[in-house]
Design a protein around this motif. Structure first.
Motif, PDB file in Angstrom:
ATOM      1  N   LEU A 170       0.855  -1.196   0.000  1.00 45.05           N
ATOM      2  CA  LEU A 170       0.000   0.000   0.000  1.00 45.05           C
ATOM      3  C   LEU A 170       0.887   1.240   0.000  1.00 45.05           C
ATOM      4  O   LEU A 170       1.718   1.424   0.890  1.00 45.05           O
ATOM      5  N   TYR A 171       0.684   2.085  -0.983  1.00 39.33           N
ATOM      6  CA  TYR A 171       1.390   3.364  -1.076  1.00 39.33           C
ATOM      7  C   TYR A 171       0.554   4.405  -0.335  1.00 39.33           C
ATOM      8  O   TYR A 171      -0.644   4.552  -0.608  1.00 39.33           O
ATOM      9  N   ILE A 172       1.196   5.096   0.571  1.00 42.22           N
ATOM     10  CA  ILE A 172       0.490   6.039   1.438  1.00 42.22           C
ATOM     11  C   ILE A 172       1.261   7.357   1.563  1.00 42.22           C
ATOM     12  O   ILE A 172       2.446   7.419   1.247  1.00 42.22           O
ATOM     13  N   ALA A 173       0.569   8.375   2.069  1.00 37.20           N
ATOM     14  CA  ALA A 173       1.251   9.569   2.595  1.00 37.20           C
ATOM     15  C   ALA A 173       0.742   9.695   4.028  1.00 37.20           C
ATOM     16  O   ALA A 173      -0.478   9.600   4.255  1.00 37.20           O
ATOM     17  N   PRO A 174       1.626   9.882   5.005  1.00 33.96           N
ATOM     18  CA  PRO A 174       1.176   9.881   6.399  1.00 33.96           C
ATOM     19  C   PRO A 174       0.036  10.873   6.654  1.00 33.96           C
ATOM     20  O   PRO A 174       0.122  12.038   6.269  1.00 33.96           O
ATOM     21  N   GLY A 175      -1.034  10.366   7.274  1.00 35.91           N
ATOM     22  CA  GLY A 175      -2.172  11.216   7.638  1.00 35.91           C
ATOM     23  C   GLY A 175      -3.125  11.510   6.498  1.00 35.91           C
ATOM     24  O   GLY A 175      -4.172  12.117   6.712  1.00 35.91           O
ATOM     25  N   ALA A 176      -2.779  11.100   5.293  1.00 35.05           N
ATOM     26  CA  ALA A 176      -3.659  11.350   4.138  1.00 35.05           C
ATOM     27  C   ALA A 176      -4.793  10.316   4.133  1.00 35.05           C
ATOM     28  O   ALA A 176      -4.873   9.442   5.004  1.00 35.05           O
ATOM     29  N   CYS A 177      -5.637  10.388   3.105  1.00 33.52           N
ATOM     30  CA  CYS A 177      -6.772   9.473   3.024  1.00 33.52           C
ATOM     31  C   CYS A 177      -6.327   8.016   2.944  1.00 33.52           C
ATOM     32  O   CYS A 177      -7.107   7.102   3.241  1.00 33.52           O
ATOM     33  N   ILE A 216     -11.434  11.156   7.914  1.00 34.47           N
ATOM     34  CA  ILE A 216     -11.837  12.517   7.498  1.00 34.47           C
ATOM     35  C   ILE A 216     -12.128  13.383   8.731  1.00 34.47           C
ATOM     36  O   ILE A 216     -11.819  14.580   8.749  1.00 34.47           O
ATOM     37  N   LEU A 217     -12.679  12.779   9.774  1.00 33.02           N
ATOM     38  CA  LEU A 217     -12.915  13.544  11.015  1.00 33.02           C
ATOM     39  C   LEU A 217     -11.597  14.049  11.612  1.00 33.02           C
ATOM     40  O   LEU A 217     -11.541  15.144  12.164  1.00 33.02           O
ATOM     41  N   THR A 218     -10.542  13.242  11.484  1.00 27.04           N
ATOM     42  CA  THR A 218      -9.256  13.693  12.050  1.00 27.04           C
ATOM     43  C   THR A 218      -8.750  14.933  11.303  1.00 27.04           C
ATOM     44  O   THR A 218      -8.088  15.783  11.885  1.00 27.04           O
ATOM     45  N   TRP A 219      -9.081  15.048  10.028  1.00 24.02           N
ATOM     46  CA  TRP A 219      -8.665  16.240   9.268  1.00 24.02           C
ATOM     47  C   TRP A 219      -9.362  17.485   9.816  1.00 24.02           C
ATOM     48  O   TRP A 219      -8.773  18.556   9.879  1.00 24.02           O
ATOM     49  N   TRP A 220     -10.636  17.332  10.164  1.00 18.11           N
ATOM     50  CA  TRP A 220     -11.408  18.466  10.710  1.00 18.11           C
ATOM     51  C   TRP A 220     -10.790  18.917  12.035  1.00 18.11           C
ATOM     52  O   TRP A 220     -10.613  20.108  12.291  1.00 18.11           O
ATOM     53  N   LEU A 221     -10.420  17.949  12.862  1.00 14.58           N
ATOM     54  CA  LEU A 221      -9.866  18.281  14.186  1.00 14.58           C
ATOM     55  C   LEU A 221      -8.419  18.748  14.091  1.00 14.58           C
ATOM     56  O   LEU A 221      -8.062  19.786  14.635  1.00 14.58           O
ATOM     57  N   LYS A 222      -7.604  17.954  13.406  1.00  9.16           N
ATOM     58  CA  LYS A 222      -6.161  18.237  13.431  1.00  9.16           C
ATOM     59  C   LYS A 222      -5.699  19.007  12.204  1.00  9.16           C
ATOM     60  O   LYS A 222      -4.818  19.855  12.304  1.00  9.16           O
ATOM     61  N   GLY A 223      -6.287  18.710  11.059  1.00 10.57           N
ATOM     62  CA  GLY A 223      -5.845  19.351   9.820  1.00 10.57           C
ATOM     63  C   GLY A 223      -6.219  20.823   9.774  1.00 10.57           C
ATOM     64  O   GLY A 223      -5.392  21.663   9.421  1.00 10.57           O
TER      65      GLY A 223
END
Ligand SMILES: N[C@@H](CCC(=O)N[C@@H](CS)C(=O)NCC(=O)O)C(=O)O
Length: 207
Positions: free
Chosen positions: A3-10, A162-169
């Motif tokens: 799995l190719y990822i970017a940390p914290g991304a979708c 997606i909720l973590t983006w609202w809080l932390k992003g």
């Protein structure tokens, strides 16, 4: 699976799913900030340069969070992630993908859409408002249940990310939707969620 990822991304969503399902996997980080998404190697995997990308043991290369989650669910029917009536699952997954996930682009990258700081701020407020309406929709779906469809499944994983983006992003509050806060805490009590967060070097957003 790779799995190719970017940390914290979708891509955190399929990463959590791999842990939840106990699937042996290799995580390959792509540094989007350094332009690695646009490298010839990554563009060959996904011509739009995005993560996640999943490479499967039978030689498939899959993109799109929603498709990867459903693929993994289908590969592991014993987890019971696809209910007998799958339509509510599809409805919620589609809502998270198209109404929530994609509403963050103008919040993270407003300056790529409009040119003045005032326009960026106006766009951001419009999209925060748009998301507030949509948190209410999700909050209604969740109600008093522990998870979106009652029992845990792929839509919960995607919603959590997606909720973590609202809080932390973008550092917004969820105080108007206490059941979403409880949901986030419930997710962060799951060992698979914590394992994926730790692997990506992230701290829990709710606890
Ligand atoms: N619709 C795609 C969206 C993927 C996406 O937007 N990924 C972001 C990270 S959350 C990305 O890789 N952005 C880099 C880019 O688009 O150049 C999906 O569901 O997988």
């Amino acid at each position: 699976m790779k799995l190719y990822i970017a940390p914290g991304a979708c891509s955190l969503a399929p990463h959590i799913a791999l842990h939840e399902l106990g699937i042996e996997h290799e995580i390959v980080p792509i540094n989007l900030r350094k332009g690695e998404g646009q490298s010839p190697e990554h563009l060959a995997r996904n011509p739009v340069g995005a993560v996640p990308v999943l490479e499967t043991p039978d030689g498939r290369t899959l993109t799109e969070v929603l498709a990867i989650l459903l693929y993994l669910a289908g590969q592991h029917p014993q987890a019971g992630w696809i209910p007998d009536d799958p339509v509510p699952l599809y409805e919620r997954l589609s809502f998270v993908a198209s109404e929530l996930h994609k509403s963050f682009y103008p919040l993270f990258f407003g300056e790529r859409i409009v040119s003045t700081p005032e326009a960026v701020a106006e766009l951001a407020e419009a999209y925060r408002q748009r998301l507030r309406v949509r948190w209410s929709r999700v909050s209604q779906w969740l109600g008093e249940q522990p998870y979106l469809l009652g029992s845990f499944g792929p839509a919960d994983i995607y919603l959590y990310v997606i909720l973590t983006w609202w809080l932390k992003g973008i550092k917004q509050s969820l105080e108007d939707w206490p059941n979403l806060v409880q949901f986030g805490k419930r997710m962060e009590a799951r060992s698979a969620v914590l394992a994926a967060l730790e692997h990506e070097g992230l701290r829990p957003a709710f606890t």
